[in-house]
Design a protein around this motif. Structure first.
Motif, PDB file in Angstrom:
ATOM      1  N   ALA A  80      11.895  58.382  59.667  1.00  0.00           N
ATOM      2  CA  ALA A  80      12.155  57.764  58.247  1.00  0.00           C
ATOM      3  C   ALA A  80      11.129  58.547  57.712  1.00  0.00           C
ATOM      4  O   ALA A  80      11.513  58.728  56.314  1.00  0.00           O
ATOM      5  CB  ALA A  80      11.871  56.218  58.430  1.00  0.00           C
ATOM      6  N   ILE A  81      10.011  58.943  57.994  1.00  0.00           N
ATOM      7  CA  ILE A  81       9.235  59.756  57.354  1.00  0.00           C
ATOM      8  C   ILE A  81       9.694  61.129  56.928  1.00  0.00           C
ATOM      9  O   ILE A  81       9.492  61.532  55.551  1.00  0.00           O
ATOM     10  CB  ILE A  81       7.717  59.969  57.985  1.00  0.00           C
ATOM     11  N   LEU A  82      10.447  61.774  57.952  1.00  0.00           N
ATOM     12  CA  LEU A  82      10.908  62.760  57.591  1.00  0.00           C
ATOM     13  C   LEU A  82      12.209  62.587  56.596  1.00  0.00           C
ATOM     14  O   LEU A  82      12.453  63.605  55.829  1.00  0.00           O
ATOM     15  CB  LEU A  82      11.577  63.582  58.845  1.00  0.00           C
ATOM     16  N   ARG A  83      12.965  61.787  56.645  1.00  0.00           N
ATOM     17  CA  ARG A  83      14.080  61.478  55.581  1.00  0.00           C
ATOM     18  C   ARG A  83      13.399  61.584  54.372  1.00  0.00           C
ATOM     19  O   ARG A  83      13.884  61.954  53.331  1.00  0.00           O
ATOM     20  CB  ARG A  83      14.973  60.311  56.145  1.00  0.00           C
ATOM     21  N   ALA A  84      12.183  60.643  54.286  1.00  0.00           N
ATOM     22  CA  ALA A  84      11.589  60.478  52.799  1.00  0.00           C
ATOM     23  C   ALA A  84      11.127  62.046  52.571  1.00  0.00           C
ATOM     24  O   ALA A  84      11.400  62.360  51.244  1.00  0.00           O
ATOM     25  CB  ALA A  84      10.327  59.659  53.065  1.00  0.00           C
ATOM     26  N   MET A  85      10.643  62.830  53.117  1.00  0.00           N
ATOM     27  CA  MET A  85      10.281  64.107  52.886  1.00  0.00           C
ATOM     28  C   MET A  85      11.521  64.975  52.559  1.00  0.00           C
ATOM     29  O   MET A  85      11.307  65.650  51.816  1.00  0.00           O
ATOM     30  CB  MET A  85       9.540  64.849  53.810  1.00  0.00           C
ATOM     31  N   ALA A 121       0.229  66.791  48.127  1.00  0.00           N
ATOM     32  CA  ALA A 121      -0.181  65.620  48.686  1.00  0.00           C
ATOM     33  C   ALA A 121       1.011  64.877  49.481  1.00  0.00           C
ATOM     34  O   ALA A 121       0.496  64.048  50.401  1.00  0.00           O
ATOM     35  CB  ALA A 121      -0.257  64.419  47.200  1.00  0.00           C
ATOM     36  N   ALA A 122       2.145  64.878  49.001  1.00  0.00           N
ATOM     37  CA  ALA A 122       3.055  64.143  50.258  1.00  0.00           C
ATOM     38  C   ALA A 122       3.129  64.833  51.636  1.00  0.00           C
ATOM     39  O   ALA A 122       3.344  64.004  52.697  1.00  0.00           O
ATOM     40  CB  ALA A 122       4.469  64.338  49.625  1.00  0.00           C
ATOM     41  N   TYR A 123       2.744  66.094  51.659  1.00  0.00           N
ATOM     42  CA  TYR A 123       2.661  66.664  53.102  1.00  0.00           C
ATOM     43  C   TYR A 123       1.417  66.354  53.721  1.00  0.00           C
ATOM     44  O   TYR A 123       1.424  66.034  54.882  1.00  0.00           O
ATOM     45  CB  TYR A 123       2.576  68.449  52.644  1.00  0.00           C
ATOM     46  N   THR A 131       4.327  60.374  47.478  1.00  0.00           N
ATOM     47  CA  THR A 131       3.556  59.982  48.547  1.00  0.00           C
ATOM     48  C   THR A 131       3.981  58.422  49.242  1.00  0.00           C
ATOM     49  O   THR A 131       3.619  58.225  50.012  1.00  0.00           O
ATOM     50  CB  THR A 131       2.008  59.952  48.204  1.00  0.00           C
ATOM     51  N   GLY A 132       4.409  57.636  47.898  1.00  0.00           N
ATOM     52  CA  GLY A 132       4.643  56.440  48.288  1.00  0.00           C
ATOM     53  C   GLY A 132       5.893  56.346  49.234  1.00  0.00           C
ATOM     54  O   GLY A 132       5.828  55.311  49.948  1.00  0.00           O
ATOM     55  N   LYS A 133       6.855  57.192  48.915  1.00  0.00           N
ATOM     56  CA  LYS A 133       7.995  57.162  49.986  1.00  0.00           C
ATOM     57  C   LYS A 133       7.533  57.334  51.262  1.00  0.00           C
ATOM     58  O   LYS A 133       8.159  57.064  52.098  1.00  0.00           O
ATOM     59  CB  LYS A 133       9.012  58.247  49.403  1.00  0.00           C
ATOM     60  N   VAL A 134       6.607  58.347  51.576  1.00  0.00           N
ATOM     61  CA  VAL A 134       6.228  58.514  52.950  1.00  0.00           C
ATOM     62  C   VAL A 134       5.481  57.352  53.455  1.00  0.00           C
ATOM     63  O   VAL A 134       5.749  57.112  54.337  1.00  0.00           O
ATOM     64  CB  VAL A 134       5.300  59.856  52.737  1.00  0.00           C
ATOM     65  N   ALA A 135       4.546  56.764  52.450  1.00  0.00           N
ATOM     66  CA  ALA A 135       3.751  55.625  53.274  1.00  0.00           C
ATOM     67  C   ALA A 135       4.863  54.449  53.483  1.00  0.00           C
ATOM     68  O   ALA A 135       4.805  53.864  54.679  1.00  0.00           O
ATOM     69  CB  ALA A 135       2.858  55.117  52.099  1.00  0.00           C
ATOM     70  N   ILE A 165       5.192  70.676  60.108  1.00  0.00           N
ATOM     71  CA  ILE A 165       4.807  69.899  58.523  1.00  0.00           C
ATOM     72  C   ILE A 165       3.621  70.628  57.932  1.00  0.00           C
ATOM     73  O   ILE A 165       3.573  71.045  56.721  1.00  0.00           O
ATOM     74  CB  ILE A 165       4.777  68.507  58.513  1.00  0.00           C
ATOM     75  N   ALA A 166       2.799  71.136  58.853  1.00  0.00           N
ATOM     76  CA  ALA A 166       1.426  71.720  58.332  1.00  0.00           C
ATOM     77  C   ALA A 166       1.791  73.079  57.867  1.00  0.00           C
ATOM     78  O   ALA A 166       1.315  73.721  57.117  1.00  0.00           O
ATOM     79  CB  ALA A 166       0.232  71.756  59.341  1.00  0.00           C
ATOM     80  N   ALA A 167       2.778  73.876  58.787  1.00  0.00           N
ATOM     81  CA  ALA A 167       3.189  75.130  58.473  1.00  0.00           C
ATOM     82  C   ALA A 167       3.965  75.133  56.968  1.00  0.00           C
ATOM     83  O   ALA A 167       3.778  76.122  56.425  1.00  0.00           O
ATOM     84  CB  ALA A 167       4.039  75.608  59.679  1.00  0.00           C
ATOM     85  N   PHE A 168       4.790  74.200  56.682  1.00  0.00           N
ATOM     86  CA  PHE A 168       5.614  73.974  55.756  1.00  0.00           C
ATOM     87  C   PHE A 168       4.502  73.664  54.646  1.00  0.00           C
ATOM     88  O   PHE A 168       4.654  74.316  53.663  1.00  0.00           O
ATOM     89  CB  PHE A 168       6.445  72.992  55.532  1.00  0.00           C
TER      90      PHE A 168
END
Length: 149
Positions: free
Chosen positions: A95-100, A27-29, A82-86, A45-48
């Motif tokens: 920032a998105i990649l750091r959250a992930m 869901a986060a991806y 998912t909230g971290k990503v949002a 990210i899609a590959a991961f």
């Protein structure tokens, strides 16, 4: 968020909780793919995400062989991943990649503990070791790339 997955008392509970963790990760991806602006990052990210899809397939097979319930979606922790990503998306791709990356910390820890779990048979241990390698690779890419984004 710090996960306790990998500390379960039984192998079937471990498999079930790893499945929940994987569904949360997927869901986060999906959120990440939607929110990233850089097309190359989206592709990676899609590959991961496809690694996580494979982990779900393998874990579901294990759960079925054990006669254990195999969750088909995440749990309440999914809101955190998912909230971290949002939230991070308002500050851009780095920032998105750091959250992930912080989400990947949990999956790395969970699979490393799963590899050491005393009730895990050899076949499952190989699956967990491969998944741990995948998660370390994801985390490393996110760490490196978020510093360059």
């Amino acid at each position: 968020m710090v996960t306790t997955v990998g500390t379960e008392s039984t192998f079937p509970k471990l498999v079930r909780n790893l499945l929940l963790l994987e569904h949360d990760a997927i869901a986060a991806y999906e959120q990440t793919i939607e929110r990233l602006e850089n097309p190359a990052y989206k592709q990676q990210i899609a590959a991961f995400k496809s690694d996580h899809d494979r982990h779900v397939t393998e874990l579901t097979r294990l759960a079925d062989s054990l006669g254990t319930d195999a969750p088909t979606e995440g749990d309440a922790k999914q809101m955190l991943t998912t909230g971290k990503v949002a939230l991070a998306s308002i500050m851009g791709d780095a920032a998105i990649l750091r959250a992930m990356k912080s989400n990947e910390e949990d999956t790395v820890s969970a699979y490393e503990r799963a590899c050491e779990h005393t009730e895990v048979p050899a076949e499952a241990r190989r699956i967990f070791e491969q998944a741990a390698q995948d998660e370390r690779r994801h985390r490393s890419w996110m760490q490196e790339t978020s510093g360059m984004a």
